[in-house]
Design an enzyme around this catalytic site. Structure first.
Site, PDB file in Angstrom:
ATOM      1  N   LEU A 206      15.193   8.412 -58.944  1.00  0.00           N
ATOM      2  CA  LEU A 206      16.192   7.011 -58.481  1.00  0.00           C
ATOM      3  C   LEU A 206      15.650   6.291 -57.501  1.00  0.00           C
ATOM      4  O   LEU A 206      15.602   6.915 -56.244  1.00  0.00           O
ATOM      5  CB  LEU A 206      17.477   7.416 -58.391  1.00  0.00           C
ATOM      6  CG  LEU A 206      18.795   6.641 -58.721  1.00  0.00           C
ATOM      7  CD1 LEU A 206      18.562   6.174 -60.369  1.00  0.00           C
ATOM      8  CD2 LEU A 206      20.026   7.381 -58.398  1.00  0.00           C
ATOM      9  N   HIS A 207      15.080   5.131 -57.438  1.00  0.00           N
ATOM     10  CA  HIS A 207      14.864   4.312 -56.229  1.00  0.00           C
ATOM     11  C   HIS A 207      14.779   2.779 -56.391  1.00  0.00           C
ATOM     12  O   HIS A 207      14.567   2.367 -55.264  1.00  0.00           O
ATOM     13  CB  HIS A 207      13.234   4.872 -55.918  1.00  0.00           C
ATOM     14  CG  HIS A 207      12.213   4.146 -56.535  1.00  0.00           C
ATOM     15  ND1 HIS A 207      11.816   4.669 -57.946  1.00  0.00           N
ATOM     16  CD2 HIS A 207      11.430   3.069 -56.585  1.00  0.00           C
ATOM     17  CE1 HIS A 207      11.180   3.792 -58.479  1.00  0.00           C
ATOM     18  NE2 HIS A 207      10.629   2.861 -57.529  1.00  0.00           N
ATOM     19  N   ARG A 208      15.333   2.620 -57.561  1.00  0.00           N
ATOM     20  CA  ARG A 208      15.172   0.930 -57.615  1.00  0.00           C
ATOM     21  C   ARG A 208      16.334   0.351 -56.640  1.00  0.00           C
ATOM     22  O   ARG A 208      17.546   0.959 -56.543  1.00  0.00           O
ATOM     23  CB  ARG A 208      15.583   0.348 -58.979  1.00  0.00           C
ATOM     24  CG  ARG A 208      14.575   0.672 -60.098  1.00  0.00           C
ATOM     25  CD  ARG A 208      13.655  -0.377 -60.279  1.00  0.00           C
ATOM     26  NE  ARG A 208      12.482   0.444 -60.744  1.00  0.00           N
ATOM     27  CZ  ARG A 208      11.302   0.252 -60.428  1.00  0.00           C
ATOM     28  NH1 ARG A 208      11.011  -0.573 -59.417  1.00  0.00           N
ATOM     29  NH2 ARG A 208      10.362   0.896 -61.047  1.00  0.00           N
TER      30      ARG A 208
END
Ligand code: UD1
Length: 365
Positions: A206-208
């Site tokens: 998860l990094h957006r």
């Protein structure tokens, strides 16, 4: 003999550049490649580890740009890259993917009249709030040769008025790296190190910005993860951007006490070993949607859109958005049935030979 600068900047670029560099080195009468690393990603875990795992030499030139706002980072890459291009006068500059390094270097070349090839051209999420979508549209509009991973990308480019003679469907070079390393990754002990066995865990990335930068969205996703972790442990290699937000929103204890195992970002081989043995992958990454499609691992994409629709049409990918209940329902479905409703075919030309075709097209152009 073509003199080629291959640009790499951020983590998802390295596994796309490595097979092209290797193929060019196998053809020394035709190519003289050099690697320029912009330094967009600079941590050992986000950068050096990949050069080691992919057996790439250190970059010929390191621009050392680092983190900054989008405008400053893009401008700094341009400022540092321009003198390199002027000095080396390459026949081609090859840029990959959709990160700030991609558009920055393509723009420098377009202004200098140096030919640019864009690998992974034509992907469109149709979501212009994504920084990557802006980078994709702009890079494609100024590149000389657009090399695509799937035929929907060719159609997107044609619809934007890009002439057919600039577009070549060559397949997915990231899958060259995957197929080359899948067996070698078996020597990684990451599962044992974490205390997990094949098929008995989920993997999460998860990094957006759209998922992690706002507290309400990130907390909703975290609630879903906590629910899923009740049934199946989740391993979560945490991107630096996300780690900062987990601290800021005070989510760390909540997640870890529920069975979400947060670990440092992993190298290429350790991460491959991890996701290739997962029962389920949850992600907002672009590349992982493609890698799971090829390996037949059920993938739930925590976004409302994807620039990679072929992973849904042919692969194992399902878009589940960021709503807590939708994520949990989709995950439970996979845990009960072992699959997603999506197909399990490997998309055309995701066959390990894309780098060969890319080199052929550069010569032919
Ligand atoms: C970038 C790409 C994204 C890609 C992602 C993969 C753009 C617009 N985005 O996003 O498409 O999916 O890389 O990781 O180019 N940081 C570190 N160490 C590093 C790199 C970053 O600590 O080596 C931290 C910094 O605090 C930085 C933040 O992460 O501000 C974000 O890094 P940045 O490169 O700006 O964007 P990513 O979110 O990594």
């Amino acid at each position: 003999m073509l003199k080629v600068i291959l640009v790499a900047g951020a983590r998802p670029n390295f596994m796309k550049v490595a097979p092209i560099y290797a193929e060019m080195n196998r053809r020394p009468d035709e190519f003289e490649p050099m690697i320029v690393h912009t330094g967009q990603h600079y941590d050992a875990a986000m950068s050096d580890a990949f050069f080691d795992d992919l057996k790439m030499p250190r970059p010929d030139i390191y621009l050392g740009v680092g983190s900054a706002s989008h405008a400053v980072q893009t401008a700094m890459i341009m400022t540092e890259f321009e003198p390199v291009v002027l000095e080396h006068q390459p026949d081609w500059v090859v840029v990959v993917g959709d990160v700030n390094s991609t558009i920055a270097c393509a723009l420098v070349c377009a202004k200098l009249g140096i030919r640019v090839a864009h690998i992974e051209a034509g992907l469109r999420s149709r979501d212009r709030t994504m920084p990557e979508e802006i980078n994709r549209i702009l890079t494609d509009s100024i590149s000389d040769l657009l090399l695509t991973t799937s035929q929907d990308a060719d159609e997107n480019l044609a619809a934007e008025g890009i002439p057919a003679e600039k577009i070549r469907f060559v397949g997915n070079v990231m899958i060259d790296s995957l197929l080359e390393h899948i067996q070698i990754s078996g020597s990684s002990t990451i599962r044992e190190d974490i205390g997990l066995t094949e098929n008995n865990y989920a993997v999460l990335t998860l990094h957006r910005p759209s998922n992690v930068d706002e507290q309400e969205t990130f907390s909703g996703i975290a609630d879903a993860l906590i629910e899923i972790a009740n049934k199946l442990p989740i391993v979560f290699p945490v991107h630096p951007r996300t780690r900062a937000k987990i601290e800021e929103f005070d989510l760390k204890d909540k997640l870890s006490s529920a069975g979400v195992m947060m670990v440092e970002p992993l190298g290429y081989l350790d991460f491959m070993r991890l996701y290739s043995g997962a029962r389920l992958v949850l992600t907002d990454s672009g590349g992982l949607q493609e890698e799971t499609a090829v390996l037949g691992i059920p993938c739930l994409t925590l976004r409302n859109n994807t620039e990679r629709p072929i992973t849904i049409e042919m692969g194992t990918n399902v878009l589940v958005g960021t709503d807590r209940d939708k994520i949990v329902d989709a995950a439970m479905k996979v845990l009960n049935s072992g699959t997603t409703d999506a197909g399990t075919k490997i998309p055309p030309l995701w066959d390990g030979k894309a780098a060969e075709r890319i080199c052929d097209e550069l010569l032919r152009f």
